[in-house]
Scaffold this motif. Structure first.
Motif, PDB file in Angstrom:
ATOM      1  N   PHE A  41      87.504  46.985  -8.418  1.00 22.45           N
ATOM      2  CA  PHE A  41      88.446  48.019  -8.875  1.00 22.45           C
ATOM      3  C   PHE A  41      88.441  48.110 -10.398  1.00 22.45           C
ATOM      4  CE2 PHE A  41      92.798  49.306 -10.092  1.00 22.45           C
ATOM      5  CZ  PHE A  41      92.859  50.530  -9.447  1.00 22.45           C
ATOM      6  N   LEU A  42      88.482  46.973 -11.088  1.00 26.10           N
ATOM      7  CA  LEU A  42      88.469  46.949 -12.549  1.00 26.10           C
ATOM      8  C   LEU A  42      87.189  47.566 -13.095  1.00 26.10           C
ATOM      9  CD1 LEU A  42      89.424  45.945 -15.375  1.00 26.10           C
ATOM     10  CD2 LEU A  42      88.311  43.763 -14.828  1.00 26.10           C
ATOM     11  N   LYS A  43      86.040  47.185 -12.561  1.00 19.14           N
ATOM     12  CA  LYS A  43      84.755  47.668 -13.056  1.00 19.14           C
ATOM     13  C   LYS A  43      84.639  49.183 -12.880  1.00 19.14           C
ATOM     14  CE  LYS A  43      81.064  45.281 -11.954  1.00 19.14           C
ATOM     15  NZ  LYS A  43      80.487  44.890 -13.250  1.00 19.14           N
ATOM     16  N   GLU A  44      85.027  49.672 -11.711  1.00 13.35           N
ATOM     17  CA  GLU A  44      84.933  51.111 -11.448  1.00 13.35           C
ATOM     18  C   GLU A  44      85.915  51.894 -12.324  1.00 13.35           C
ATOM     19  OE1 GLU A  44      82.790  52.677  -9.513  1.00 13.35           O
ATOM     20  OE2 GLU A  44      81.801  50.861  -8.790  1.00 13.35           O
ATOM     21  N   ALA A  45      87.122  51.354 -12.486  1.00 12.26           N
ATOM     22  CA  ALA A  45      88.137  52.044 -13.293  1.00 12.26           C
ATOM     23  C   ALA A  45      87.724  52.114 -14.757  1.00 12.26           C
ATOM     24  CB  ALA A  45      89.483  51.333 -13.151  1.00 12.26           C
ATOM     25  N   ALA A  46      87.176  51.009 -15.284  1.00 10.29           N
ATOM     26  CA  ALA A  46      86.748  50.994 -16.683  1.00 10.29           C
ATOM     27  C   ALA A  46      85.588  51.955 -16.910  1.00 10.29           C
ATOM     28  CB  ALA A  46      86.355  49.572 -17.084  1.00 10.29           C
ATOM     29  N   SER A  47      84.653  51.996 -15.970  1.00  7.77           N
ATOM     30  CA  SER A  47      83.508  52.907 -16.121  1.00  7.77           C
ATOM     31  C   SER A  47      83.939  54.362 -16.013  1.00  7.77           C
ATOM     32  CB  SER A  47      82.448  52.595 -15.066  1.00  7.77           C
ATOM     33  OG  SER A  47      82.935  52.852 -13.757  1.00  7.77           O
ATOM     34  N   TYR A  48      85.046  54.618 -15.310  1.00  9.11           N
ATOM     35  CA  TYR A  48      85.561  55.979 -15.186  1.00  9.11           C
ATOM     36  C   TYR A  48      86.321  56.412 -16.442  1.00  9.11           C
ATOM     37  CZ  TYR A  48      87.217  60.118 -12.670  1.00  9.11           C
ATOM     38  OH  TYR A  48      87.445  61.407 -12.260  1.00  9.11           O
ATOM     39  N   GLY A  49      86.699  55.441 -17.289  1.00  9.92           N
ATOM     40  CA  GLY A  49      87.394  55.770 -18.535  1.00  9.92           C
ATOM     41  C   GLY A  49      88.874  55.494 -18.523  1.00  9.92           C
ATOM     42  N   LEU A  50      89.377  54.802 -17.503  1.00 11.01           N
ATOM     43  CA  LEU A  50      90.794  54.478 -17.462  1.00 11.01           C
ATOM     44  C   LEU A  50      91.112  53.369 -18.452  1.00 11.01           C
ATOM     45  CD1 LEU A  50      90.661  56.187 -14.843  1.00 11.01           C
ATOM     46  CD2 LEU A  50      92.252  54.549 -13.819  1.00 11.01           C
ATOM     47  N   CYS A  51      92.308  53.411 -19.012  1.00  8.42           N
ATOM     48  CA  CYS A  51      92.746  52.358 -19.922  1.00  8.42           C
ATOM     49  C   CYS A  51      93.449  51.262 -19.114  1.00  8.42           C
ATOM     50  CB  CYS A  51      93.675  52.910 -21.003  1.00  8.42           C
ATOM     51  SG  CYS A  51      95.259  53.525 -20.373  1.00  8.42           S
ATOM     52  N   LEU A  52      93.795  50.175 -19.765  1.00 11.25           N
ATOM     53  CA  LEU A  52      94.403  49.034 -19.092  1.00 11.25           C
ATOM     54  C   LEU A  52      95.730  49.398 -18.439  1.00 11.25           C
ATOM     55  CD1 LEU A  52      94.336  45.998 -18.478  1.00 11.25           C
ATOM     56  CD2 LEU A  52      95.421  45.604 -20.711  1.00 11.25           C
ATOM     57  N   ALA A  53      96.560  50.181 -19.131  1.00 15.71           N
ATOM     58  CA  ALA A  53      97.862  50.561 -18.579  1.00 15.71           C
ATOM     59  C   ALA A  53      97.690  51.370 -17.293  1.00 15.71           C
ATOM     60  CB  ALA A  53      98.661  51.353 -19.608  1.00 15.71           C
ATOM     61  N   GLU A  54      96.738  52.298 -17.278  1.00 17.76           N
ATOM     62  CA  GLU A  54      96.500  53.110 -16.087  1.00 17.76           C
ATOM     63  C   GLU A  54      96.025  52.254 -14.919  1.00 17.76           C
ATOM     64  OE1 GLU A  54      95.142  57.388 -18.009  1.00 17.76           O
ATOM     65  OE2 GLU A  54      93.739  55.704 -18.065  1.00 17.76           O
ATOM     66  N   ILE A  55      95.181  51.279 -15.204  1.00 18.35           N
ATOM     67  CA  ILE A  55      94.689  50.381 -14.163  1.00 18.35           C
ATOM     68  C   ILE A  55      95.846  49.569 -13.591  1.00 18.35           C
ATOM     69  CG2 ILE A  55      93.214  48.379 -13.722  1.00 18.35           C
ATOM     70  CD1 ILE A  55      91.319  49.482 -15.881  1.00 18.35           C
ATOM     71  N   GLY A  56      96.686  49.028 -14.487  1.00 15.51           N
ATOM     72  CA  GLY A  56      97.836  48.253 -14.033  1.00 15.51           C
ATOM     73  C   GLY A  56      98.809  49.074 -13.212  1.00 15.51           C
ATOM     74  N   GLU A  57      99.035  50.312 -13.620  1.00 14.35           N
ATOM     75  CA  GLU A  57      99.955  51.184 -12.875  1.00 14.35           C
ATOM     76  C   GLU A  57      99.425  51.497 -11.485  1.00 14.35           C
ATOM     77  OE1 GLU A  57     100.356  54.496 -15.468  1.00 14.35           O
ATOM     78  OE2 GLU A  57     101.778  53.498 -16.819  1.00 14.35           O
ATOM     79  N   MET A  58      98.117  51.649 -11.351  1.00 16.04           N
ATOM     80  CA  MET A  58      97.541  51.941 -10.043  1.00 16.04           C
ATOM     81  C   MET A  58      97.630  50.744  -9.099  1.00 16.04           C
ATOM     82  SD  MET A  58      94.144  54.251 -10.767  1.00 16.04           S
ATOM     83  CE  MET A  58      93.951  54.618  -9.016  1.00 16.04           C
ATOM     84  N   MET A  59      97.770  49.547  -9.651  1.00 10.37           N
ATOM     85  CA  MET A  59      97.891  48.343  -8.829  1.00 10.37           C
ATOM     86  C   MET A  59      99.330  48.005  -8.487  1.00 10.37           C
ATOM     87  SD  MET A  59      95.099  45.956 -10.831  1.00 10.37           S
ATOM     88  CE  MET A  59      95.224  44.580  -9.684  1.00 10.37           C
ATOM     89  N   THR A  60     100.274  48.644  -9.166  1.00 17.78           N
ATOM     90  CA  THR A  60     101.687  48.286  -9.046  1.00 17.78           C
ATOM     91  C   THR A  60     102.405  49.214  -8.070  1.00 17.78           C
ATOM     92  OG1 THR A  60     101.652  47.514 -11.342  1.00 17.78           O
ATOM     93  CG2 THR A  60     103.810  47.894 -10.348  1.00 17.78           C
ATOM     94  N   ARG A  61     103.264  48.641  -7.252  1.00 20.90           N
ATOM     95  CA  ARG A  61     104.002  49.413  -6.258  1.00 20.90           C
ATOM     96  C   ARG A  61     105.157  50.196  -6.882  1.00 20.90           C
ATOM     97  NH1 ARG A  61     104.479  44.731  -1.557  1.00 20.90           N
ATOM     98  NH2 ARG A  61     102.252  44.701  -1.003  1.00 20.90           N
ATOM     99  N   GLU A  62     105.548  51.242  -6.176  1.00 22.07           N
ATOM    100  CA  GLU A  62     106.692  52.043  -6.580  1.00 22.07           C
ATOM    101  C   GLU A  62     107.951  51.526  -5.868  1.00 22.07           C
ATOM    102  OE1 GLU A  62     107.212  54.778  -8.611  1.00 22.07           O
ATOM    103  OE2 GLU A  62     105.252  54.288  -9.456  1.00 22.07           O
TER     104      GLU A  62
END
Length: 629
Positions: free
Chosen positions: A414-435
């Protein structure tokens, strides 16, 4: 060997004469000559392997294995050395229940002796040998590293310094903060060198010194997906995965350590009873003590270097850290450069859960996390290989569970794909966090992708449509098809404010039935007779609805207690009692199914990232350019 930890192993006690184990690598001085002769006499019989057997109440014995040794002879030696009952017990090695053969057990490995039928009580005393008995029956030194890898060169030097200090009478100091037992071990000058955390003194463990007792080793702990007694090897895993000290994790090892300072609860009275002052051996995490000025909770985050925040965040995402709060980020001033600080991440015992949990990332709202990754960070992420990581951890920490390794693979991909897509750290963390809404939590965007990936492989009807004994949960599936586009994720049933997903309901289980199992919600996939192409998805998740009035299964979001709700929807794991469950797990998949799941998972990530990018751009446009960092 069986990997079913629920299956009792019927024990037959071997009639054998107890053989004193051979000398360890770090024996006390003055005994060397006698032990060398003893070793020479028995070396033909020795298999060259040593194990450290720990009972579920915490006591530990180091045993040198002979070639003829098996599970039954090891139990017999334990019974004689510790005066500990071994009838109706099983010897476990990570996920594996050892039936008789010990050939798969690696040198210096910790084993756990678990009782099957006898009543389990956290008040059972730890009958560790003392004095002369300890000297005769456990020949290992006062501190033994449970691995001789080159990774632990720094730790070996620390061990030597501490052993010298112990001989001079320098006593360790108990750490009074935190929920678990921890001790500062010092050098001959009285300076703290290492912090030691015994696995049987963790929160809920039998010998916890602060009253948080009630469970045996191997049962669900502070987090339901992290078992009691298993935070220690996770601390080591975080250090081993921090290649080239990229995130600055202090050197950490798993050790067998003997001292009288450790806590032993001889009975339970209002939670716990004071320890008896005697020498005991423990399995513990052993981490280098780092001098620091304060922690992140006592300091403004604006001065934290962007690179440090990014590097720690990259590690947290990889290891799926469920407890990254300000208290376990140490801050040290850089003397040479005024105003600059260095960050040191510690306390990784709640990483690598056995199922997808709700992670906690303190840095998720820091401005540094919203800045793009640097070229160096992108290069580092690109070189990560989760499958090689798993091979390394199996080699260095053979007791690690396969479920933990699958979470590592999932989060790293997930991290590798997200970084290659151009997501920043905050966006990656938000996608992993529940609402969180009204005390209820809904799946994170990462979990949604996992749920859909599992549904897709089920839809192809590659595997058996039914598994006996699973909880009876399934989605009410609509068989219409749709293209895999960004629009699917825009109308994602778990999206903010647009949830039409049937609610998940966790099946109530008796506490006794859950003592060996991590509490999770198993989701049973629905299957179809018609074949479909992989590039298309049905609208099942979009159109899933409540079916409580139609005789179907009712689904509810996971519910949290009132004490766990905050304005931000997050709290430290130390405050999350009990911990949340899981919407999806990966440990129940066969290897072939796991491989196919990863393929589907990667295919679904692109649209999910596109959806996240669109939401981020829209948010920035509403906020205006003044919010740029």
């Amino acid at each position: 060997m069986s990997r079913n930890l629920d299956s009792p192993v019927q024990t037959q006690m071997a009639v054998a004469v107890f053989k004193p184990p051979l000398s360890g690598a770090n024996n006390m001085e003055g005994k060397h000559h006698h032990r060398h002769n003893h070793h020479h006499q028995l070396q033909r019989q020795s298999s060259g392997r040593r194990v450290f057997v720990q009972t579920e109440t915490g006591c530990v014995l180091g045993i040198e294995l002979d070639r003829s040794d098996n599970v039954h002879t090891v139990k017999r030696r334990l019974q004689i050395a510790l005066n500990f009952p071994t009838e109706e017990s099983s010897l476990t090695y990570g996920d594996t229940v050892l039936t008789n053969d010990l050939s798969a057990v690696r040198n210096d490995s910790p084993l756990l002796l678990k009782r099957n039928f006898m009543h389990r009580s956290s008040s059972t005393p730890c009958l560790s040998p003392t004095g002369r008995d300890l000297e005769q029956r456990d020949r290992s030194g006062p501190i033994e590293i449970l691995n001789q890898s080159e990774c632990f060169t720094v730790v070996k030097k620390m061990v030597k310094d501490i052993v010298k200090a112990m001989k001079l009478g320098v006593e360790p100091l108990p750490v009074h903060s935190g929920l678990g037992g921890a001790y500062y071990f010092r050098n001959k000058n009285g300076h703290s060198v290492a912090i030691v955390k015994p696995t049987d003194e963790e929160p809920f463990a039998p010998n916890n010194p602060k009253g948080f007792v009630g469970r045996a080793l191997g049962q669900p702990g502070l987090k339901s997906s992290v078992r009691v007694g298993e935070t220690g090897f996770r601390e080591v895993a975080a250090y081993l995965l921090d290649y080239n000290r990229f995130a600055n994790v202090p050197p950490t090892a798993l050790v067998k350590i003997t001292h009288s300072v450790f806590n032993v609860n001889d009975g339970v009275k209002k939670g716990y009873k004071a320890r008896v002052d005697k020498t005991v051996s423990k399995i513990a995490s052993f981490q280098k003590f780092v001098e620091h000025d304060f922690d992140a909770s006592d300091h403004g985050t604006s001065s934290f270097p962007v690179a440090s925040v990014h590097r720690i965040g990259i590690l947290d995402v990889r290891i799926f850290n469920t407890d990254r709060h300000g208290g376990n980020l140490l801050v040290r001033k850089v003397v040479e450069r005024f105003g600059e600080v260095e960050l040191i991440p510690i306390d990784h015992g709640l990483c690598l859960p056995e199922t997808l949990e709700d992670p906690y990332f303190e840095w998720i709202h820091w401005p540094q996390a919203s800045l793009p990754f640097s070229d160096e960070e992108i290069e580092y992420i690109g070189k990560l290989d989760p499958f090689k990581d798993c091979e390394m951890l199996r080699r260095e920490l053979p007791m690690i569970r396969e479920a933990c390794l699958r979470v590592l693979v999932l989060s790293t991909v997930f991290l590798k794909e997200a970084a290659s897509y151009g997501l920043c750290l905050a966006e990656i963390g938000e996608m992993m966090t529940r609402e969180f809404r009204s005390g209820e939590e809904e799946p994170s965007e990462l979990e949604v992708v996992c749920i859909e990936a599992r549904r897709l492989i089920a839809e192809r009807d590659v595997f058996s449509p039914r598994w006996e004994g699973e909880a009876e949960f399934q989605f009410d599936i609509d068989c219409d098809e749709m293209q895999l586009t960004d629009d699917y994720f825009t109308r994602n049933p778990f999206s903010k404010g647009r949830s039409s997903l049937g609610k998940l309901e966790e099946e109530d289980e008796e506490e006794d039935n859950a003592e060996n199992d991590v509490s999770v919600i198993t989701m049973k996939d629905s299957f179809f007779s018609s074949s479909k192409v992989v590039s298309k998805l049905s609208t099942s998740m979009k159109n899933t609805h409540l079916s409580s009035n139609t005789g179907g299964t009712t689904f509810k979001p996971l519910r949290r207690g009132k004490s766990e709700n905050t304005s931000s929807g997050h709290k430290s794991a130390n405050e999350q009692l009990p911990a949340s469950g899981s919407f999806v797990k990966v440990a129940d998949m066969k290897e072939e199914e796991w491989v196919m799941f990863l393929e589907r998972f990667q295919e679904l990530l692109g649209p999910a990232f596109a959806k996240r990018k669109t939401a981020t751009v829209s948010k920035r446009q509403r906020l205006g350019t003044s919010c740029q960092f």
